[in-house]
Design an enzyme around this catalytic site. Structure first.
Site, mmCIF file in Angstrom:
data_model
loop_
_atom_site.group_PDB
_atom_site.id
_atom_site.type_symbol
_atom_site.label_atom_id
_atom_site.label_comp_id
_atom_site.label_asym_id
_atom_site.label_seq_id
_atom_site.Cartn_x
_atom_site.Cartn_y
_atom_site.Cartn_z
ATOM 1 N N GLY A 110 0.835 -1.195 0.000
ATOM 2 C CA GLY A 110 0.000 0.000 0.000
ATOM 3 C C GLY A 110 0.870 1.246 0.000
ATOM 4 N N GLU A 111 0.342 2.335 0.543
ATOM 5 C CA GLU A 111 1.046 3.612 0.682
ATOM 6 C C GLU A 111 1.217 4.358 -0.646
ATOM 7 O OE1 GLU A 111 4.833 3.060 2.587
ATOM 8 O OE2 GLU A 111 3.995 1.946 4.272
ATOM 9 N N GLY A 112 0.915 3.726 -1.786
ATOM 10 C CA GLY A 112 1.273 4.281 -3.089
ATOM 11 C C GLY A 112 2.556 3.684 -3.622
#
Length: 339
Positions: free
Chosen positions: A310-312
């Protein structure tokens, strides 16, 4: 329900891009997906070749979820990770630096005081945490629209970017995404629930049962996108949907990350049909609900690296591929110029 004026990407620029691509010093279509991406960028930027992707920005939407007890990690990790983002030491910070992208974190619903972080981080905060969707609504009435509006405001603040990437941080978010995707597409919980942060086989069964209970509890309240977000989503998911819609209204191309932005994109598309024309899928998540979301959106991931952080973090890995796509249409020679 609000209405949105979504412009179409420039069809003339797209056609001109394919004409130029066909005239480059290579066999027709020899550069495969890179050619498709180059034409997409030309249409998004309205010019051939497209602008250099010099200004790439990641916005991480952070919030806690009431179903965090189903995760392999405690919910306190969310607040701790906000501090890691601010220190520049998270996975997406490191990977974004390699891609020349800037990272911003927005606390939308982290369950903490947050008084020790810059005010800009909490400027769009809606609430602390969300309800546990298996037994109660995630949000109070009106909060989904408020969070959606906050996401639009954040996208407006990022106007001028060549490319935007929505990231996420929130323990328990894969369960929420599974519920939203299932409700959006009429799927059973068992088909969309994944292991998330790495729950055991027994944990997966518990998680699936919780998502199934959430779907049963809210079965008559998911047709409207904001009701769906209220019952099954979260403030940060609603904010991400608003971010995606506003970027599209401004004609800013977006590179989706994993399961979280995929779920938000489904809701955003329901609210603003046509907005999906401005989005690309950066990578394939290991979470099953993302595959269903991307299929419904008609998006094919650029990369498949088995990522689930996740997180980008997955999307930023696709930025060099987009830059390569731009380079071929900008810098390769033409067959017509051969001696």
């Amino acid at each position: 329900m609000p209405r949105f004026d979504i412009p179409a990407p420039d069809a003339t620029a797209r056609a001109a891009a394919y004409e130029r691509l066909d005239g480059l010093v290579k066999p027709l279509g020899a550069l495969g997906r890179l050619e498709e991406l180059a034409a997409w960028l030309c249409a998004a930027h309205g010019v051939v070749p497209p602008r250099p992707l010099d200004d790439v920005r990641v916005v991480v939407f952070a919030g806690d979820h009431g179903v965090s007890a189903l995760s392999a990690y405690p919910r306190e990790v969310t607040a701790a990770m906000v501090r890691v983002f601010l220190a520049g030491r998270s996975g997406v910070n490191v990977l974004a630096a390699q891609a020349g992208a800037r990272v911003r974190v927005a606390d939308i619903a982290v369950d903490w005081d947050g008084s020790d972080v810059p005010a800009a981080v909490t400027a769009h905060k809606i609430r602390r945490g969300s309800g546990s969707i298996d037994v109660e609504d995630a949000l109070a009435p009106g909060e989904a629209l408020a969070a959606f509006t906050a996401g639009r405001e954040i996208a407006a603040e990022e106007d001028g970017a060549d490319l935007l990437i929505p990231g996420d941080m929130g323990i328990g978010n894969t369960a929420v995404c599974a519920a939203v995707v299932a409700a959006s597409l009429g799927l059973p919980a068992a088909e969309v629930v994944g292991t998330g942060t790495g729950v055991s086989e027994d944990g997966l069964a518990v998680k699936t049962a919780a998502v199934s209970a959430a779907l049963s509890r809210s079965a008559d309240r998911v047709e409207d996108p904001f009701d769906r977000l209220t019952a099954l989503g979260s403030a940060c998911l609603a904010a991400t949907a608003g971010f995606l819609v506003e970027a599209s209204t401004r004609g800013i191309p977006v590179l989706l990350d994993g399961v979280f932005s995929g779920a938000a994109a489904l809701v955003a598309r329901d609210l603003a049909p046509g907005a999906e024309q401005w989005w690309l899928a950066g990578h394939r998540s290991t979470e099953p609900s993302q595959a269903y979301a991307l299929k419904a959106l008609g998006l094919t991931p650029i990369l498949d690296l088995g990522l689930r952080l996740g997180e980008g973090s997955g999307a930023v890995q696709a930025v060099p591929t987009l830059r390569a796509a731009r380079a071929i249409i900008a810098d390769m020679g033409l067959l017509a110029d051969l001696a």
